[in-house]
Design an enzyme around this catalytic site. Structure first.
Site, PDB file in Angstrom:
ATOM      1  N   ILE A 157       0.834  -1.198   0.000  1.00 30.22           N
ATOM      2  CA  ILE A 157       0.000   0.000   0.000  1.00 30.22           C
ATOM      3  C   ILE A 157       0.869   1.248   0.000  1.00 30.22           C
ATOM      4  O   ILE A 157       0.642   2.188  -0.776  1.00 30.22           O
ATOM      5  CB  ILE A 157      -0.950  -0.012   1.202  1.00 30.22           C
ATOM      6  N   SER A 176      10.856   2.583   7.690  1.00 28.48           N
ATOM      7  CA  SER A 176      10.397   1.496   8.544  1.00 28.48           C
ATOM      8  C   SER A 176      11.651   0.795   9.035  1.00 28.48           C
ATOM      9  O   SER A 176      12.751   1.017   8.500  1.00 28.48           O
ATOM     10  CB  SER A 176       9.473   0.521   7.810  1.00 28.48           C
ATOM     11  N   ARG A 177      11.496  -0.035  10.036  1.00 24.33           N
ATOM     12  CA  ARG A 177      12.684  -0.649  10.641  1.00 24.33           C
ATOM     13  C   ARG A 177      13.475  -1.496   9.653  1.00 24.33           C
ATOM     14  O   ARG A 177      14.689  -1.611   9.757  1.00 24.33           O
ATOM     15  CB  ARG A 177      12.269  -1.480  11.852  1.00 24.33           C
ATOM     16  N   THR A 236      -4.581   5.127   7.614  1.00 27.66           N
ATOM     17  CA  THR A 236      -5.531   4.167   7.064  1.00 27.66           C
ATOM     18  C   THR A 236      -5.085   2.747   7.362  1.00 27.66           C
ATOM     19  O   THR A 236      -5.593   1.800   6.772  1.00 27.66           O
ATOM     20  CB  THR A 236      -5.678   4.342   5.538  1.00 27.66           C
ATOM     21  N   ARG A 238      -3.765   0.979  11.011  1.00 23.75           N
ATOM     22  CA  ARG A 238      -4.362   0.506  12.256  1.00 23.75           C
ATOM     23  C   ARG A 238      -4.241   1.614  13.289  1.00 23.75           C
ATOM     24  O   ARG A 238      -3.181   2.247  13.434  1.00 23.75           O
ATOM     25  CB  ARG A 238      -3.672  -0.760  12.763  1.00 23.75           C
ATOM     26  N   GLU A 267     -14.408   0.225  17.108  1.00 20.47           N
ATOM     27  CA  GLU A 267     -15.263   0.443  15.941  1.00 20.47           C
ATOM     28  C   GLU A 267     -16.551  -0.358  16.102  1.00 20.47           C
ATOM     29  O   GLU A 267     -16.503  -1.509  16.537  1.00 20.47           O
ATOM     30  CB  GLU A 267     -14.535   0.022  14.661  1.00 20.47           C
ATOM     31  N   HIS A 286     -13.863   3.552   8.540  1.00 17.60           N
ATOM     32  CA  HIS A 286     -13.066   2.396   8.108  1.00 17.60           C
ATOM     33  C   HIS A 286     -13.530   1.887   6.739  1.00 17.60           C
ATOM     34  O   HIS A 286     -13.965   0.741   6.587  1.00 17.60           O
ATOM     35  CB  HIS A 286     -13.116   1.263   9.142  1.00 17.60           C
TER      36      HIS A 286
END
Length: 319
Positions: A157, A176-177, A236, A238, A267, A286
């Protein structure tokens, strides 16, 4: 003997029209449930007679405690091939086969841009003014061209979001890691050395990470303070990746310009939740995966999964 099947959380009452459930006639009685459950007791009462359950993403969790209360359950199907709300180990202990379906990543990337553009150009404010006879042009939009888009995560994504950002003429950076400079360069993106560098450098920050032990609470108060006061945060992915208390404070005290949110820790979002009324929040219920193509795939493959299970050869198994 005819098995009982419940299709859960069919909010739009659409499941019955997007797949040929008649293929199961004579073997399975299918019913659809359209409203959210508010307790584990309610879930157990609603589906306790079912051998088969079709779940929509993570709308209804299936922890060990619930699975223990569903002794008849034999097949649990989730849309998508990953569902953190299902205890796969507990399912296996109770003899429950868990299967998934294919899912398209494009809708979530597209919705990311709906939120980002909506924030940048104050779409909700200006549209509401048109509809209610309010002021003609009351805001000044934020530019995308020449600005920096920071992506937390450059997977399926995140990479799609990056390509759109580049098309808008944005400088796209990512962290990112496990992200390497080489992987980022393949996408036309520059990898930052640290998360902090990305947050300090970006005009828009978009979250595209999988929720896990290493990403839960990844963005806390100190991180949100590092962002520019003119910057926007879009999530978008979590909700739990961003510390909720810190986010509320950042929005109320204007540490950042605003947030576009499609995911929430509870939710549906409670009616009195402050995220519903903060003026610098653009929130959606969502909708990232909620498109016709995805839903057709989910329900049609759910029917296929049930047929395969009844034939003794389950497909798309999880765990």
């Amino acid at each position: 003997m005819t098995m009982q099947c419940a299709v859960l959380d069919d909010y739009q009452d659409i499941a019955g029209s997007l797949a040929d459930w008649s293929l199961l006639d004579g073997s399975v009685d299918v019913r659809t449930l359209h409203t959210p459950f508010h307790s584990e007791d309610a879930v157990a009462a609603a589906i306790g007679d079912c051998e088969i359950v079709v779940a929509m993403r993570e709308r209804t969790p299936f922890p060990a405690s619930l699975l223990a209360r569903l002794p008849r359950l034999r097949l649990l199907i989730t849309s998508g091939m990953r569902n953190a709300a299902i205890d796969l180990d507990a399912a296996a202990r109770h003899g429950v086969t868990v299967c998934g379906t294919d899912s398209n990543s494009q809708p979530a990337a597209e919705l990311t841009w709906a939120l980002l553009l909506g924030l940048a150009r104050n779409v909700v404010t200006e549209s509401a003014a048109i509809q209610t006879g309010g002021p003609w042009q009351s805001t000044i939009g934020a530019d995308l061209h020449g600005r920096t888009l920071g992506l937390l995560g450059l997977g399926k994504i995140g990479s799609q979001v990056a390509r759109v950002g580049l098309a808008f003429g944005m400088d796209v950076i990512a962290w990112s890691r496990n992200l390497t400079a080489e992987r980022a360069a393949e996408q036309g993106v520059r990898a930052t050395a640290t998360k902090e560098e990305l947050l300090e450098s970006s005009d828009f920050v978009s979250v595209h990470l999988v929720l896990g032990d290493r990403t839960r609470g990844l963005l806390g108060a100190a991180d949100l303070h590092r962002m520019r006061r003119t910057a926007y945060l879009v999530n978008t992915s979590r909700a739990a990746i961003v510390d909720r208390t810190a986010l509320l404070r950042a929005l109320r005290e204007n540490w950042i310009a605003g947030a576009g949110l499609d995911v929430f820790e509870q939710e549906p979002l409670p009616a009195d939740d402050p995220l519903r009324t903060l003026p610098n929040v653009l929130a959606l219920p969502h909708l990232g995966y909620v498109t016709r193509r995805n839903y057709e795939g989910y329900f049609q493959q759910a029917v296929e999964n049930i047929q395969a299970f009844l034939a003794g050869s389950p497909v798309r198994r999880l765990g």
